[in-house]
Motif scaffolding. Structure first.
Motif, PDB file in Angstrom:
ATOM      1  N   THR A   4      54.922  43.826  33.958  1.00 37.35           N
ATOM      2  CA  THR A   4      54.012  42.697  33.775  1.00 37.35           C
ATOM      3  C   THR A   4      52.770  42.928  34.618  1.00 37.35           C
ATOM      4  O   THR A   4      52.867  43.114  35.833  1.00 37.35           O
ATOM      5  CB  THR A   4      54.679  41.382  34.209  1.00 37.35           C
ATOM      6  OG1 THR A   4      55.896  41.209  33.485  1.00 37.35           O
ATOM      7  CG2 THR A   4      53.757  40.200  33.955  1.00 37.35           C
ATOM      8  N   PRO A   5      51.584  42.934  34.011  1.00 36.36           N
ATOM      9  CA  PRO A   5      50.372  43.170  34.807  1.00 36.36           C
ATOM     10  C   PRO A   5      50.070  42.009  35.746  1.00 36.36           C
ATOM     11  O   PRO A   5      50.432  40.857  35.475  1.00 36.36           O
ATOM     12  CB  PRO A   5      49.276  43.313  33.741  1.00 36.36           C
ATOM     13  CG  PRO A   5      49.808  42.615  32.549  1.00 36.36           C
ATOM     14  CD  PRO A   5      51.297  42.774  32.586  1.00 36.36           C
ATOM     15  N   GLU A   6      49.431  42.340  36.841  1.00 32.40           N
ATOM     16  CA  GLU A   6      49.023  41.306  37.789  1.00 32.40           C
ATOM     17  C   GLU A   6      48.092  40.317  37.092  1.00 32.40           C
ATOM     18  O   GLU A   6      47.225  40.702  36.317  1.00 32.40           O
ATOM     19  CB  GLU A   6      48.314  41.948  38.977  1.00 32.40           C
ATOM     20  CG  GLU A   6      47.976  40.980  40.083  1.00 32.40           C
ATOM     21  CD  GLU A   6      47.401  41.659  41.309  1.00 32.40           C
ATOM     22  OE1 GLU A   6      46.901  40.942  42.192  1.00 32.40           O
ATOM     23  OE2 GLU A   6      47.443  42.909  41.370  1.00 32.40           O
ATOM     24  N   GLY A   7      48.307  39.055  37.347  1.00 31.88           N
ATOM     25  CA  GLY A   7      47.467  38.036  36.737  1.00 31.88           C
ATOM     26  C   GLY A   7      48.047  37.435  35.472  1.00 31.88           C
ATOM     27  O   GLY A   7      47.484  36.470  34.932  1.00 31.88           O
ATOM     28  N   ALA A  67      45.015  42.751  28.395  1.00 32.17           N
ATOM     29  CA  ALA A  67      43.870  42.002  27.874  1.00 32.17           C
ATOM     30  C   ALA A  67      44.024  40.503  28.123  1.00 32.17           C
ATOM     31  O   ALA A  67      43.052  39.803  28.437  1.00 32.17           O
ATOM     32  CB  ALA A  67      43.698  42.276  26.387  1.00 32.17           C
ATOM     33  N   ILE A  68      45.251  39.984  28.008  1.00 30.66           N
ATOM     34  CA  ILE A  68      45.475  38.567  28.301  1.00 30.66           C
ATOM     35  C   ILE A  68      45.321  38.311  29.791  1.00 30.66           C
ATOM     36  O   ILE A  68      44.708  37.316  30.209  1.00 30.66           O
ATOM     37  CB  ILE A  68      46.866  38.136  27.796  1.00 30.66           C
ATOM     38  CG1 ILE A  68      46.926  38.220  26.273  1.00 30.66           C
ATOM     39  CG2 ILE A  68      47.184  36.708  28.252  1.00 30.66           C
ATOM     40  CD1 ILE A  68      48.304  37.968  25.689  1.00 30.66           C
ATOM     41  N   ALA A  69      45.864  39.196  30.612  1.00 29.82           N
ATOM     42  CA  ALA A  69      45.734  39.040  32.065  1.00 29.82           C
ATOM     43  C   ALA A  69      44.278  39.018  32.500  1.00 29.82           C
ATOM     44  O   ALA A  69      43.899  38.292  33.444  1.00 29.82           O
ATOM     45  CB  ALA A  69      46.482  40.168  32.778  1.00 29.82           C
ATOM     46  N   GLU A  70      43.435  39.789  31.813  1.00 30.23           N
ATOM     47  CA  GLU A  70      42.007  39.863  32.161  1.00 30.23           C
ATOM     48  C   GLU A  70      41.161  38.811  31.461  1.00 30.23           C
ATOM     49  O   GLU A  70      39.948  38.749  31.680  1.00 30.23           O
ATOM     50  CB  GLU A  70      41.483  41.262  31.821  1.00 30.23           C
ATOM     51  CG  GLU A  70      42.117  42.370  32.667  1.00 30.23           C
ATOM     52  CD  GLU A  70      41.703  43.752  32.212  1.00 30.23           C
ATOM     53  OE1 GLU A  70      40.917  43.860  31.234  1.00 30.23           O
ATOM     54  OE2 GLU A  70      42.153  44.741  32.833  1.00 30.23           O
ATOM     55  N   GLY A  71      41.780  37.998  30.617  1.00 25.92           N
ATOM     56  CA  GLY A  71      41.054  36.938  29.940  1.00 25.92           C
ATOM     57  C   GLY A  71      40.306  37.374  28.706  1.00 25.92           C
ATOM     58  O   GLY A  71      39.528  36.590  28.145  1.00 25.92           O
ATOM     59  N   ARG A  72      40.536  38.599  28.225  1.00 25.93           N
ATOM     60  CA  ARG A  72      39.857  39.064  27.011  1.00 25.93           C
ATOM     61  C   ARG A  72      40.556  38.586  25.745  1.00 25.93           C
ATOM     62  O   ARG A  72      39.961  38.540  24.669  1.00 25.93           O
ATOM     63  CB  ARG A  72      39.756  40.593  27.036  1.00 25.93           C
ATOM     64  CG  ARG A  72      38.829  41.124  28.126  1.00 25.93           C
ATOM     65  CD  ARG A  72      38.719  42.630  28.096  1.00 25.93           C
ATOM     66  NE  ARG A  72      39.905  43.279  28.635  1.00 25.93           N
ATOM     67  CZ  ARG A  72      40.758  44.012  27.947  1.00 25.93           C
ATOM     68  NH1 ARG A  72      40.567  44.181  26.645  1.00 25.93           N
ATOM     69  NH2 ARG A  72      41.808  44.579  28.524  1.00 25.93           N
TER      70      ARG A  72
END
Length: 306
Positions: free
Chosen positions: A114-117, A267-272
């Protein structure tokens, strides 16, 4: 002891019991995940209620419930490389995901960091939706300048498919109930209602024609796309069975790119990209969560916390 959602019979109505069972443990080549969230999908209730669907996925009763999950590794078996205790992970475990603990075989099961964020709730809703959306968009070859019709666009798969096609530079015409139209506009799509007259409504919205279509509900969008002259090879469907009408392409998450989960999660973690959560239920209310999912018209995902 460990909480587990159990189903004694594949039948409708679906009867799910929240029980305590002995804790499972990781064997050689395995890790144990302390599940925090489990996202629900339409296929979950179909497998639970339709014997033919259960057989297709190799599920027999007694069984567990659900596929998508997220949490952290709390036990590592011998000969495991690449994962350690405390790693946050998400993935898929057919008919056993809604549980306090899930044991995963690293070499063969679907398990991703799971990516950070990215919250457990969002990660726990990703496995099927992200892979299926990626597979559908890849199947139709959406690219800049295309016009793509997406049926059932407000659900978990649809929301991601809309955003992936928009990101590719294509125009999206998206079907959904009117309550979701403003939401779809915010994602960059042109919304319209589903049902009778769909092909005519799409003609009015896309006088230059439609290049590809993705049907996420059944066959209505497939039939409209065929009526609009779309090449069947550029029509993907996920819910029309193995032989869709008109030569459209039956598509599923197994056809996703190998990096689809990592890429979409990041991409979801980064808000894209965004994946809305319609509702979150504690595991004790699993039956309410399934009823909401099964009723349709869910925007994004329904998630159970454990």
């Amino acid at each position: 002891m460990s909480t587990f959602v159990q189903q004694l019979e594949i039948a409708d109505p679906i009867v799910l019991d929240v029980i305590d069972r002995p804790e499972p443990h990781a064997g050689p080549g395995q890790v144990r995940v302390r599940v925090r969230a489990a996202g629900l999908n339409p296929v979950d209730w179909k497998v639970a209620s339709i014997p033919a669907a259960a057989a297709r996925y190799g599920v027999s009763a007694p069984t567990g419930f659900g596929h998508d999950f997220a949490g952290e590794i709390d036990e590592v078996g011998a000969d495991v490389e690449g994962f350690t205790i405390g790693d946050r992970v998400f993935g898929g475990a057919r008919a056993r995901a809604v549980a306090e603990h899930v044991v995963m075989t690293v070499a063969t099961d679907l398990l991703v960091r799971t990516p950070e964020g990215l919250s457990d709730e969002a990660a726990g809703a990703l496995s099927i939706a992200a892979r299926t959306a990626d597979a559908a968009v890849t199947t139709v070859g959406a690219s800049a300048g295309d016009t793509v019709l997406i049926g059932g666009a407000a659900g978990g798969v649809g929301v991601l498919a809309v955003q992936l096609v928009v990101a590719a530079g294509a125009k999206v015409i998206a079907t959904a109930s009117e309550s979701n139209h403003e939401f779809l506009r915010d994602l960059g799509a042109i919304p319209t209602t589903y049902g009778d007259g769909l092909a005519d409504r799409v003609r009015a919205l896309a006088p230059g024609g439609v290049d590809a279509a993705i049907d996420l509900q059944g066959t209505d969008t497939v039939l409209a796309a065929l009526d609009l002259g779309v090449d069947p090879a550029r029509i993907a469907t996920i819910a029309a069975g193995p032989n869709p009408p008109g030569g459209a392409v039956a598509t599923g998450g197994g056809q996703a790119a190998p990096d689809a989960l990592d890429r979409i999660a990041q991409a979801i973690a980064e808000g894209r990209l965004t994946l809305p959560i319609e509702a979150t239920f504690p595991v004790e209310r699993i039956s309410d969560a399934v009823a909401l999912q099964r009723g349709g018209h869910v925007r994004g995902k329904v998630v159970v916390t454990v």
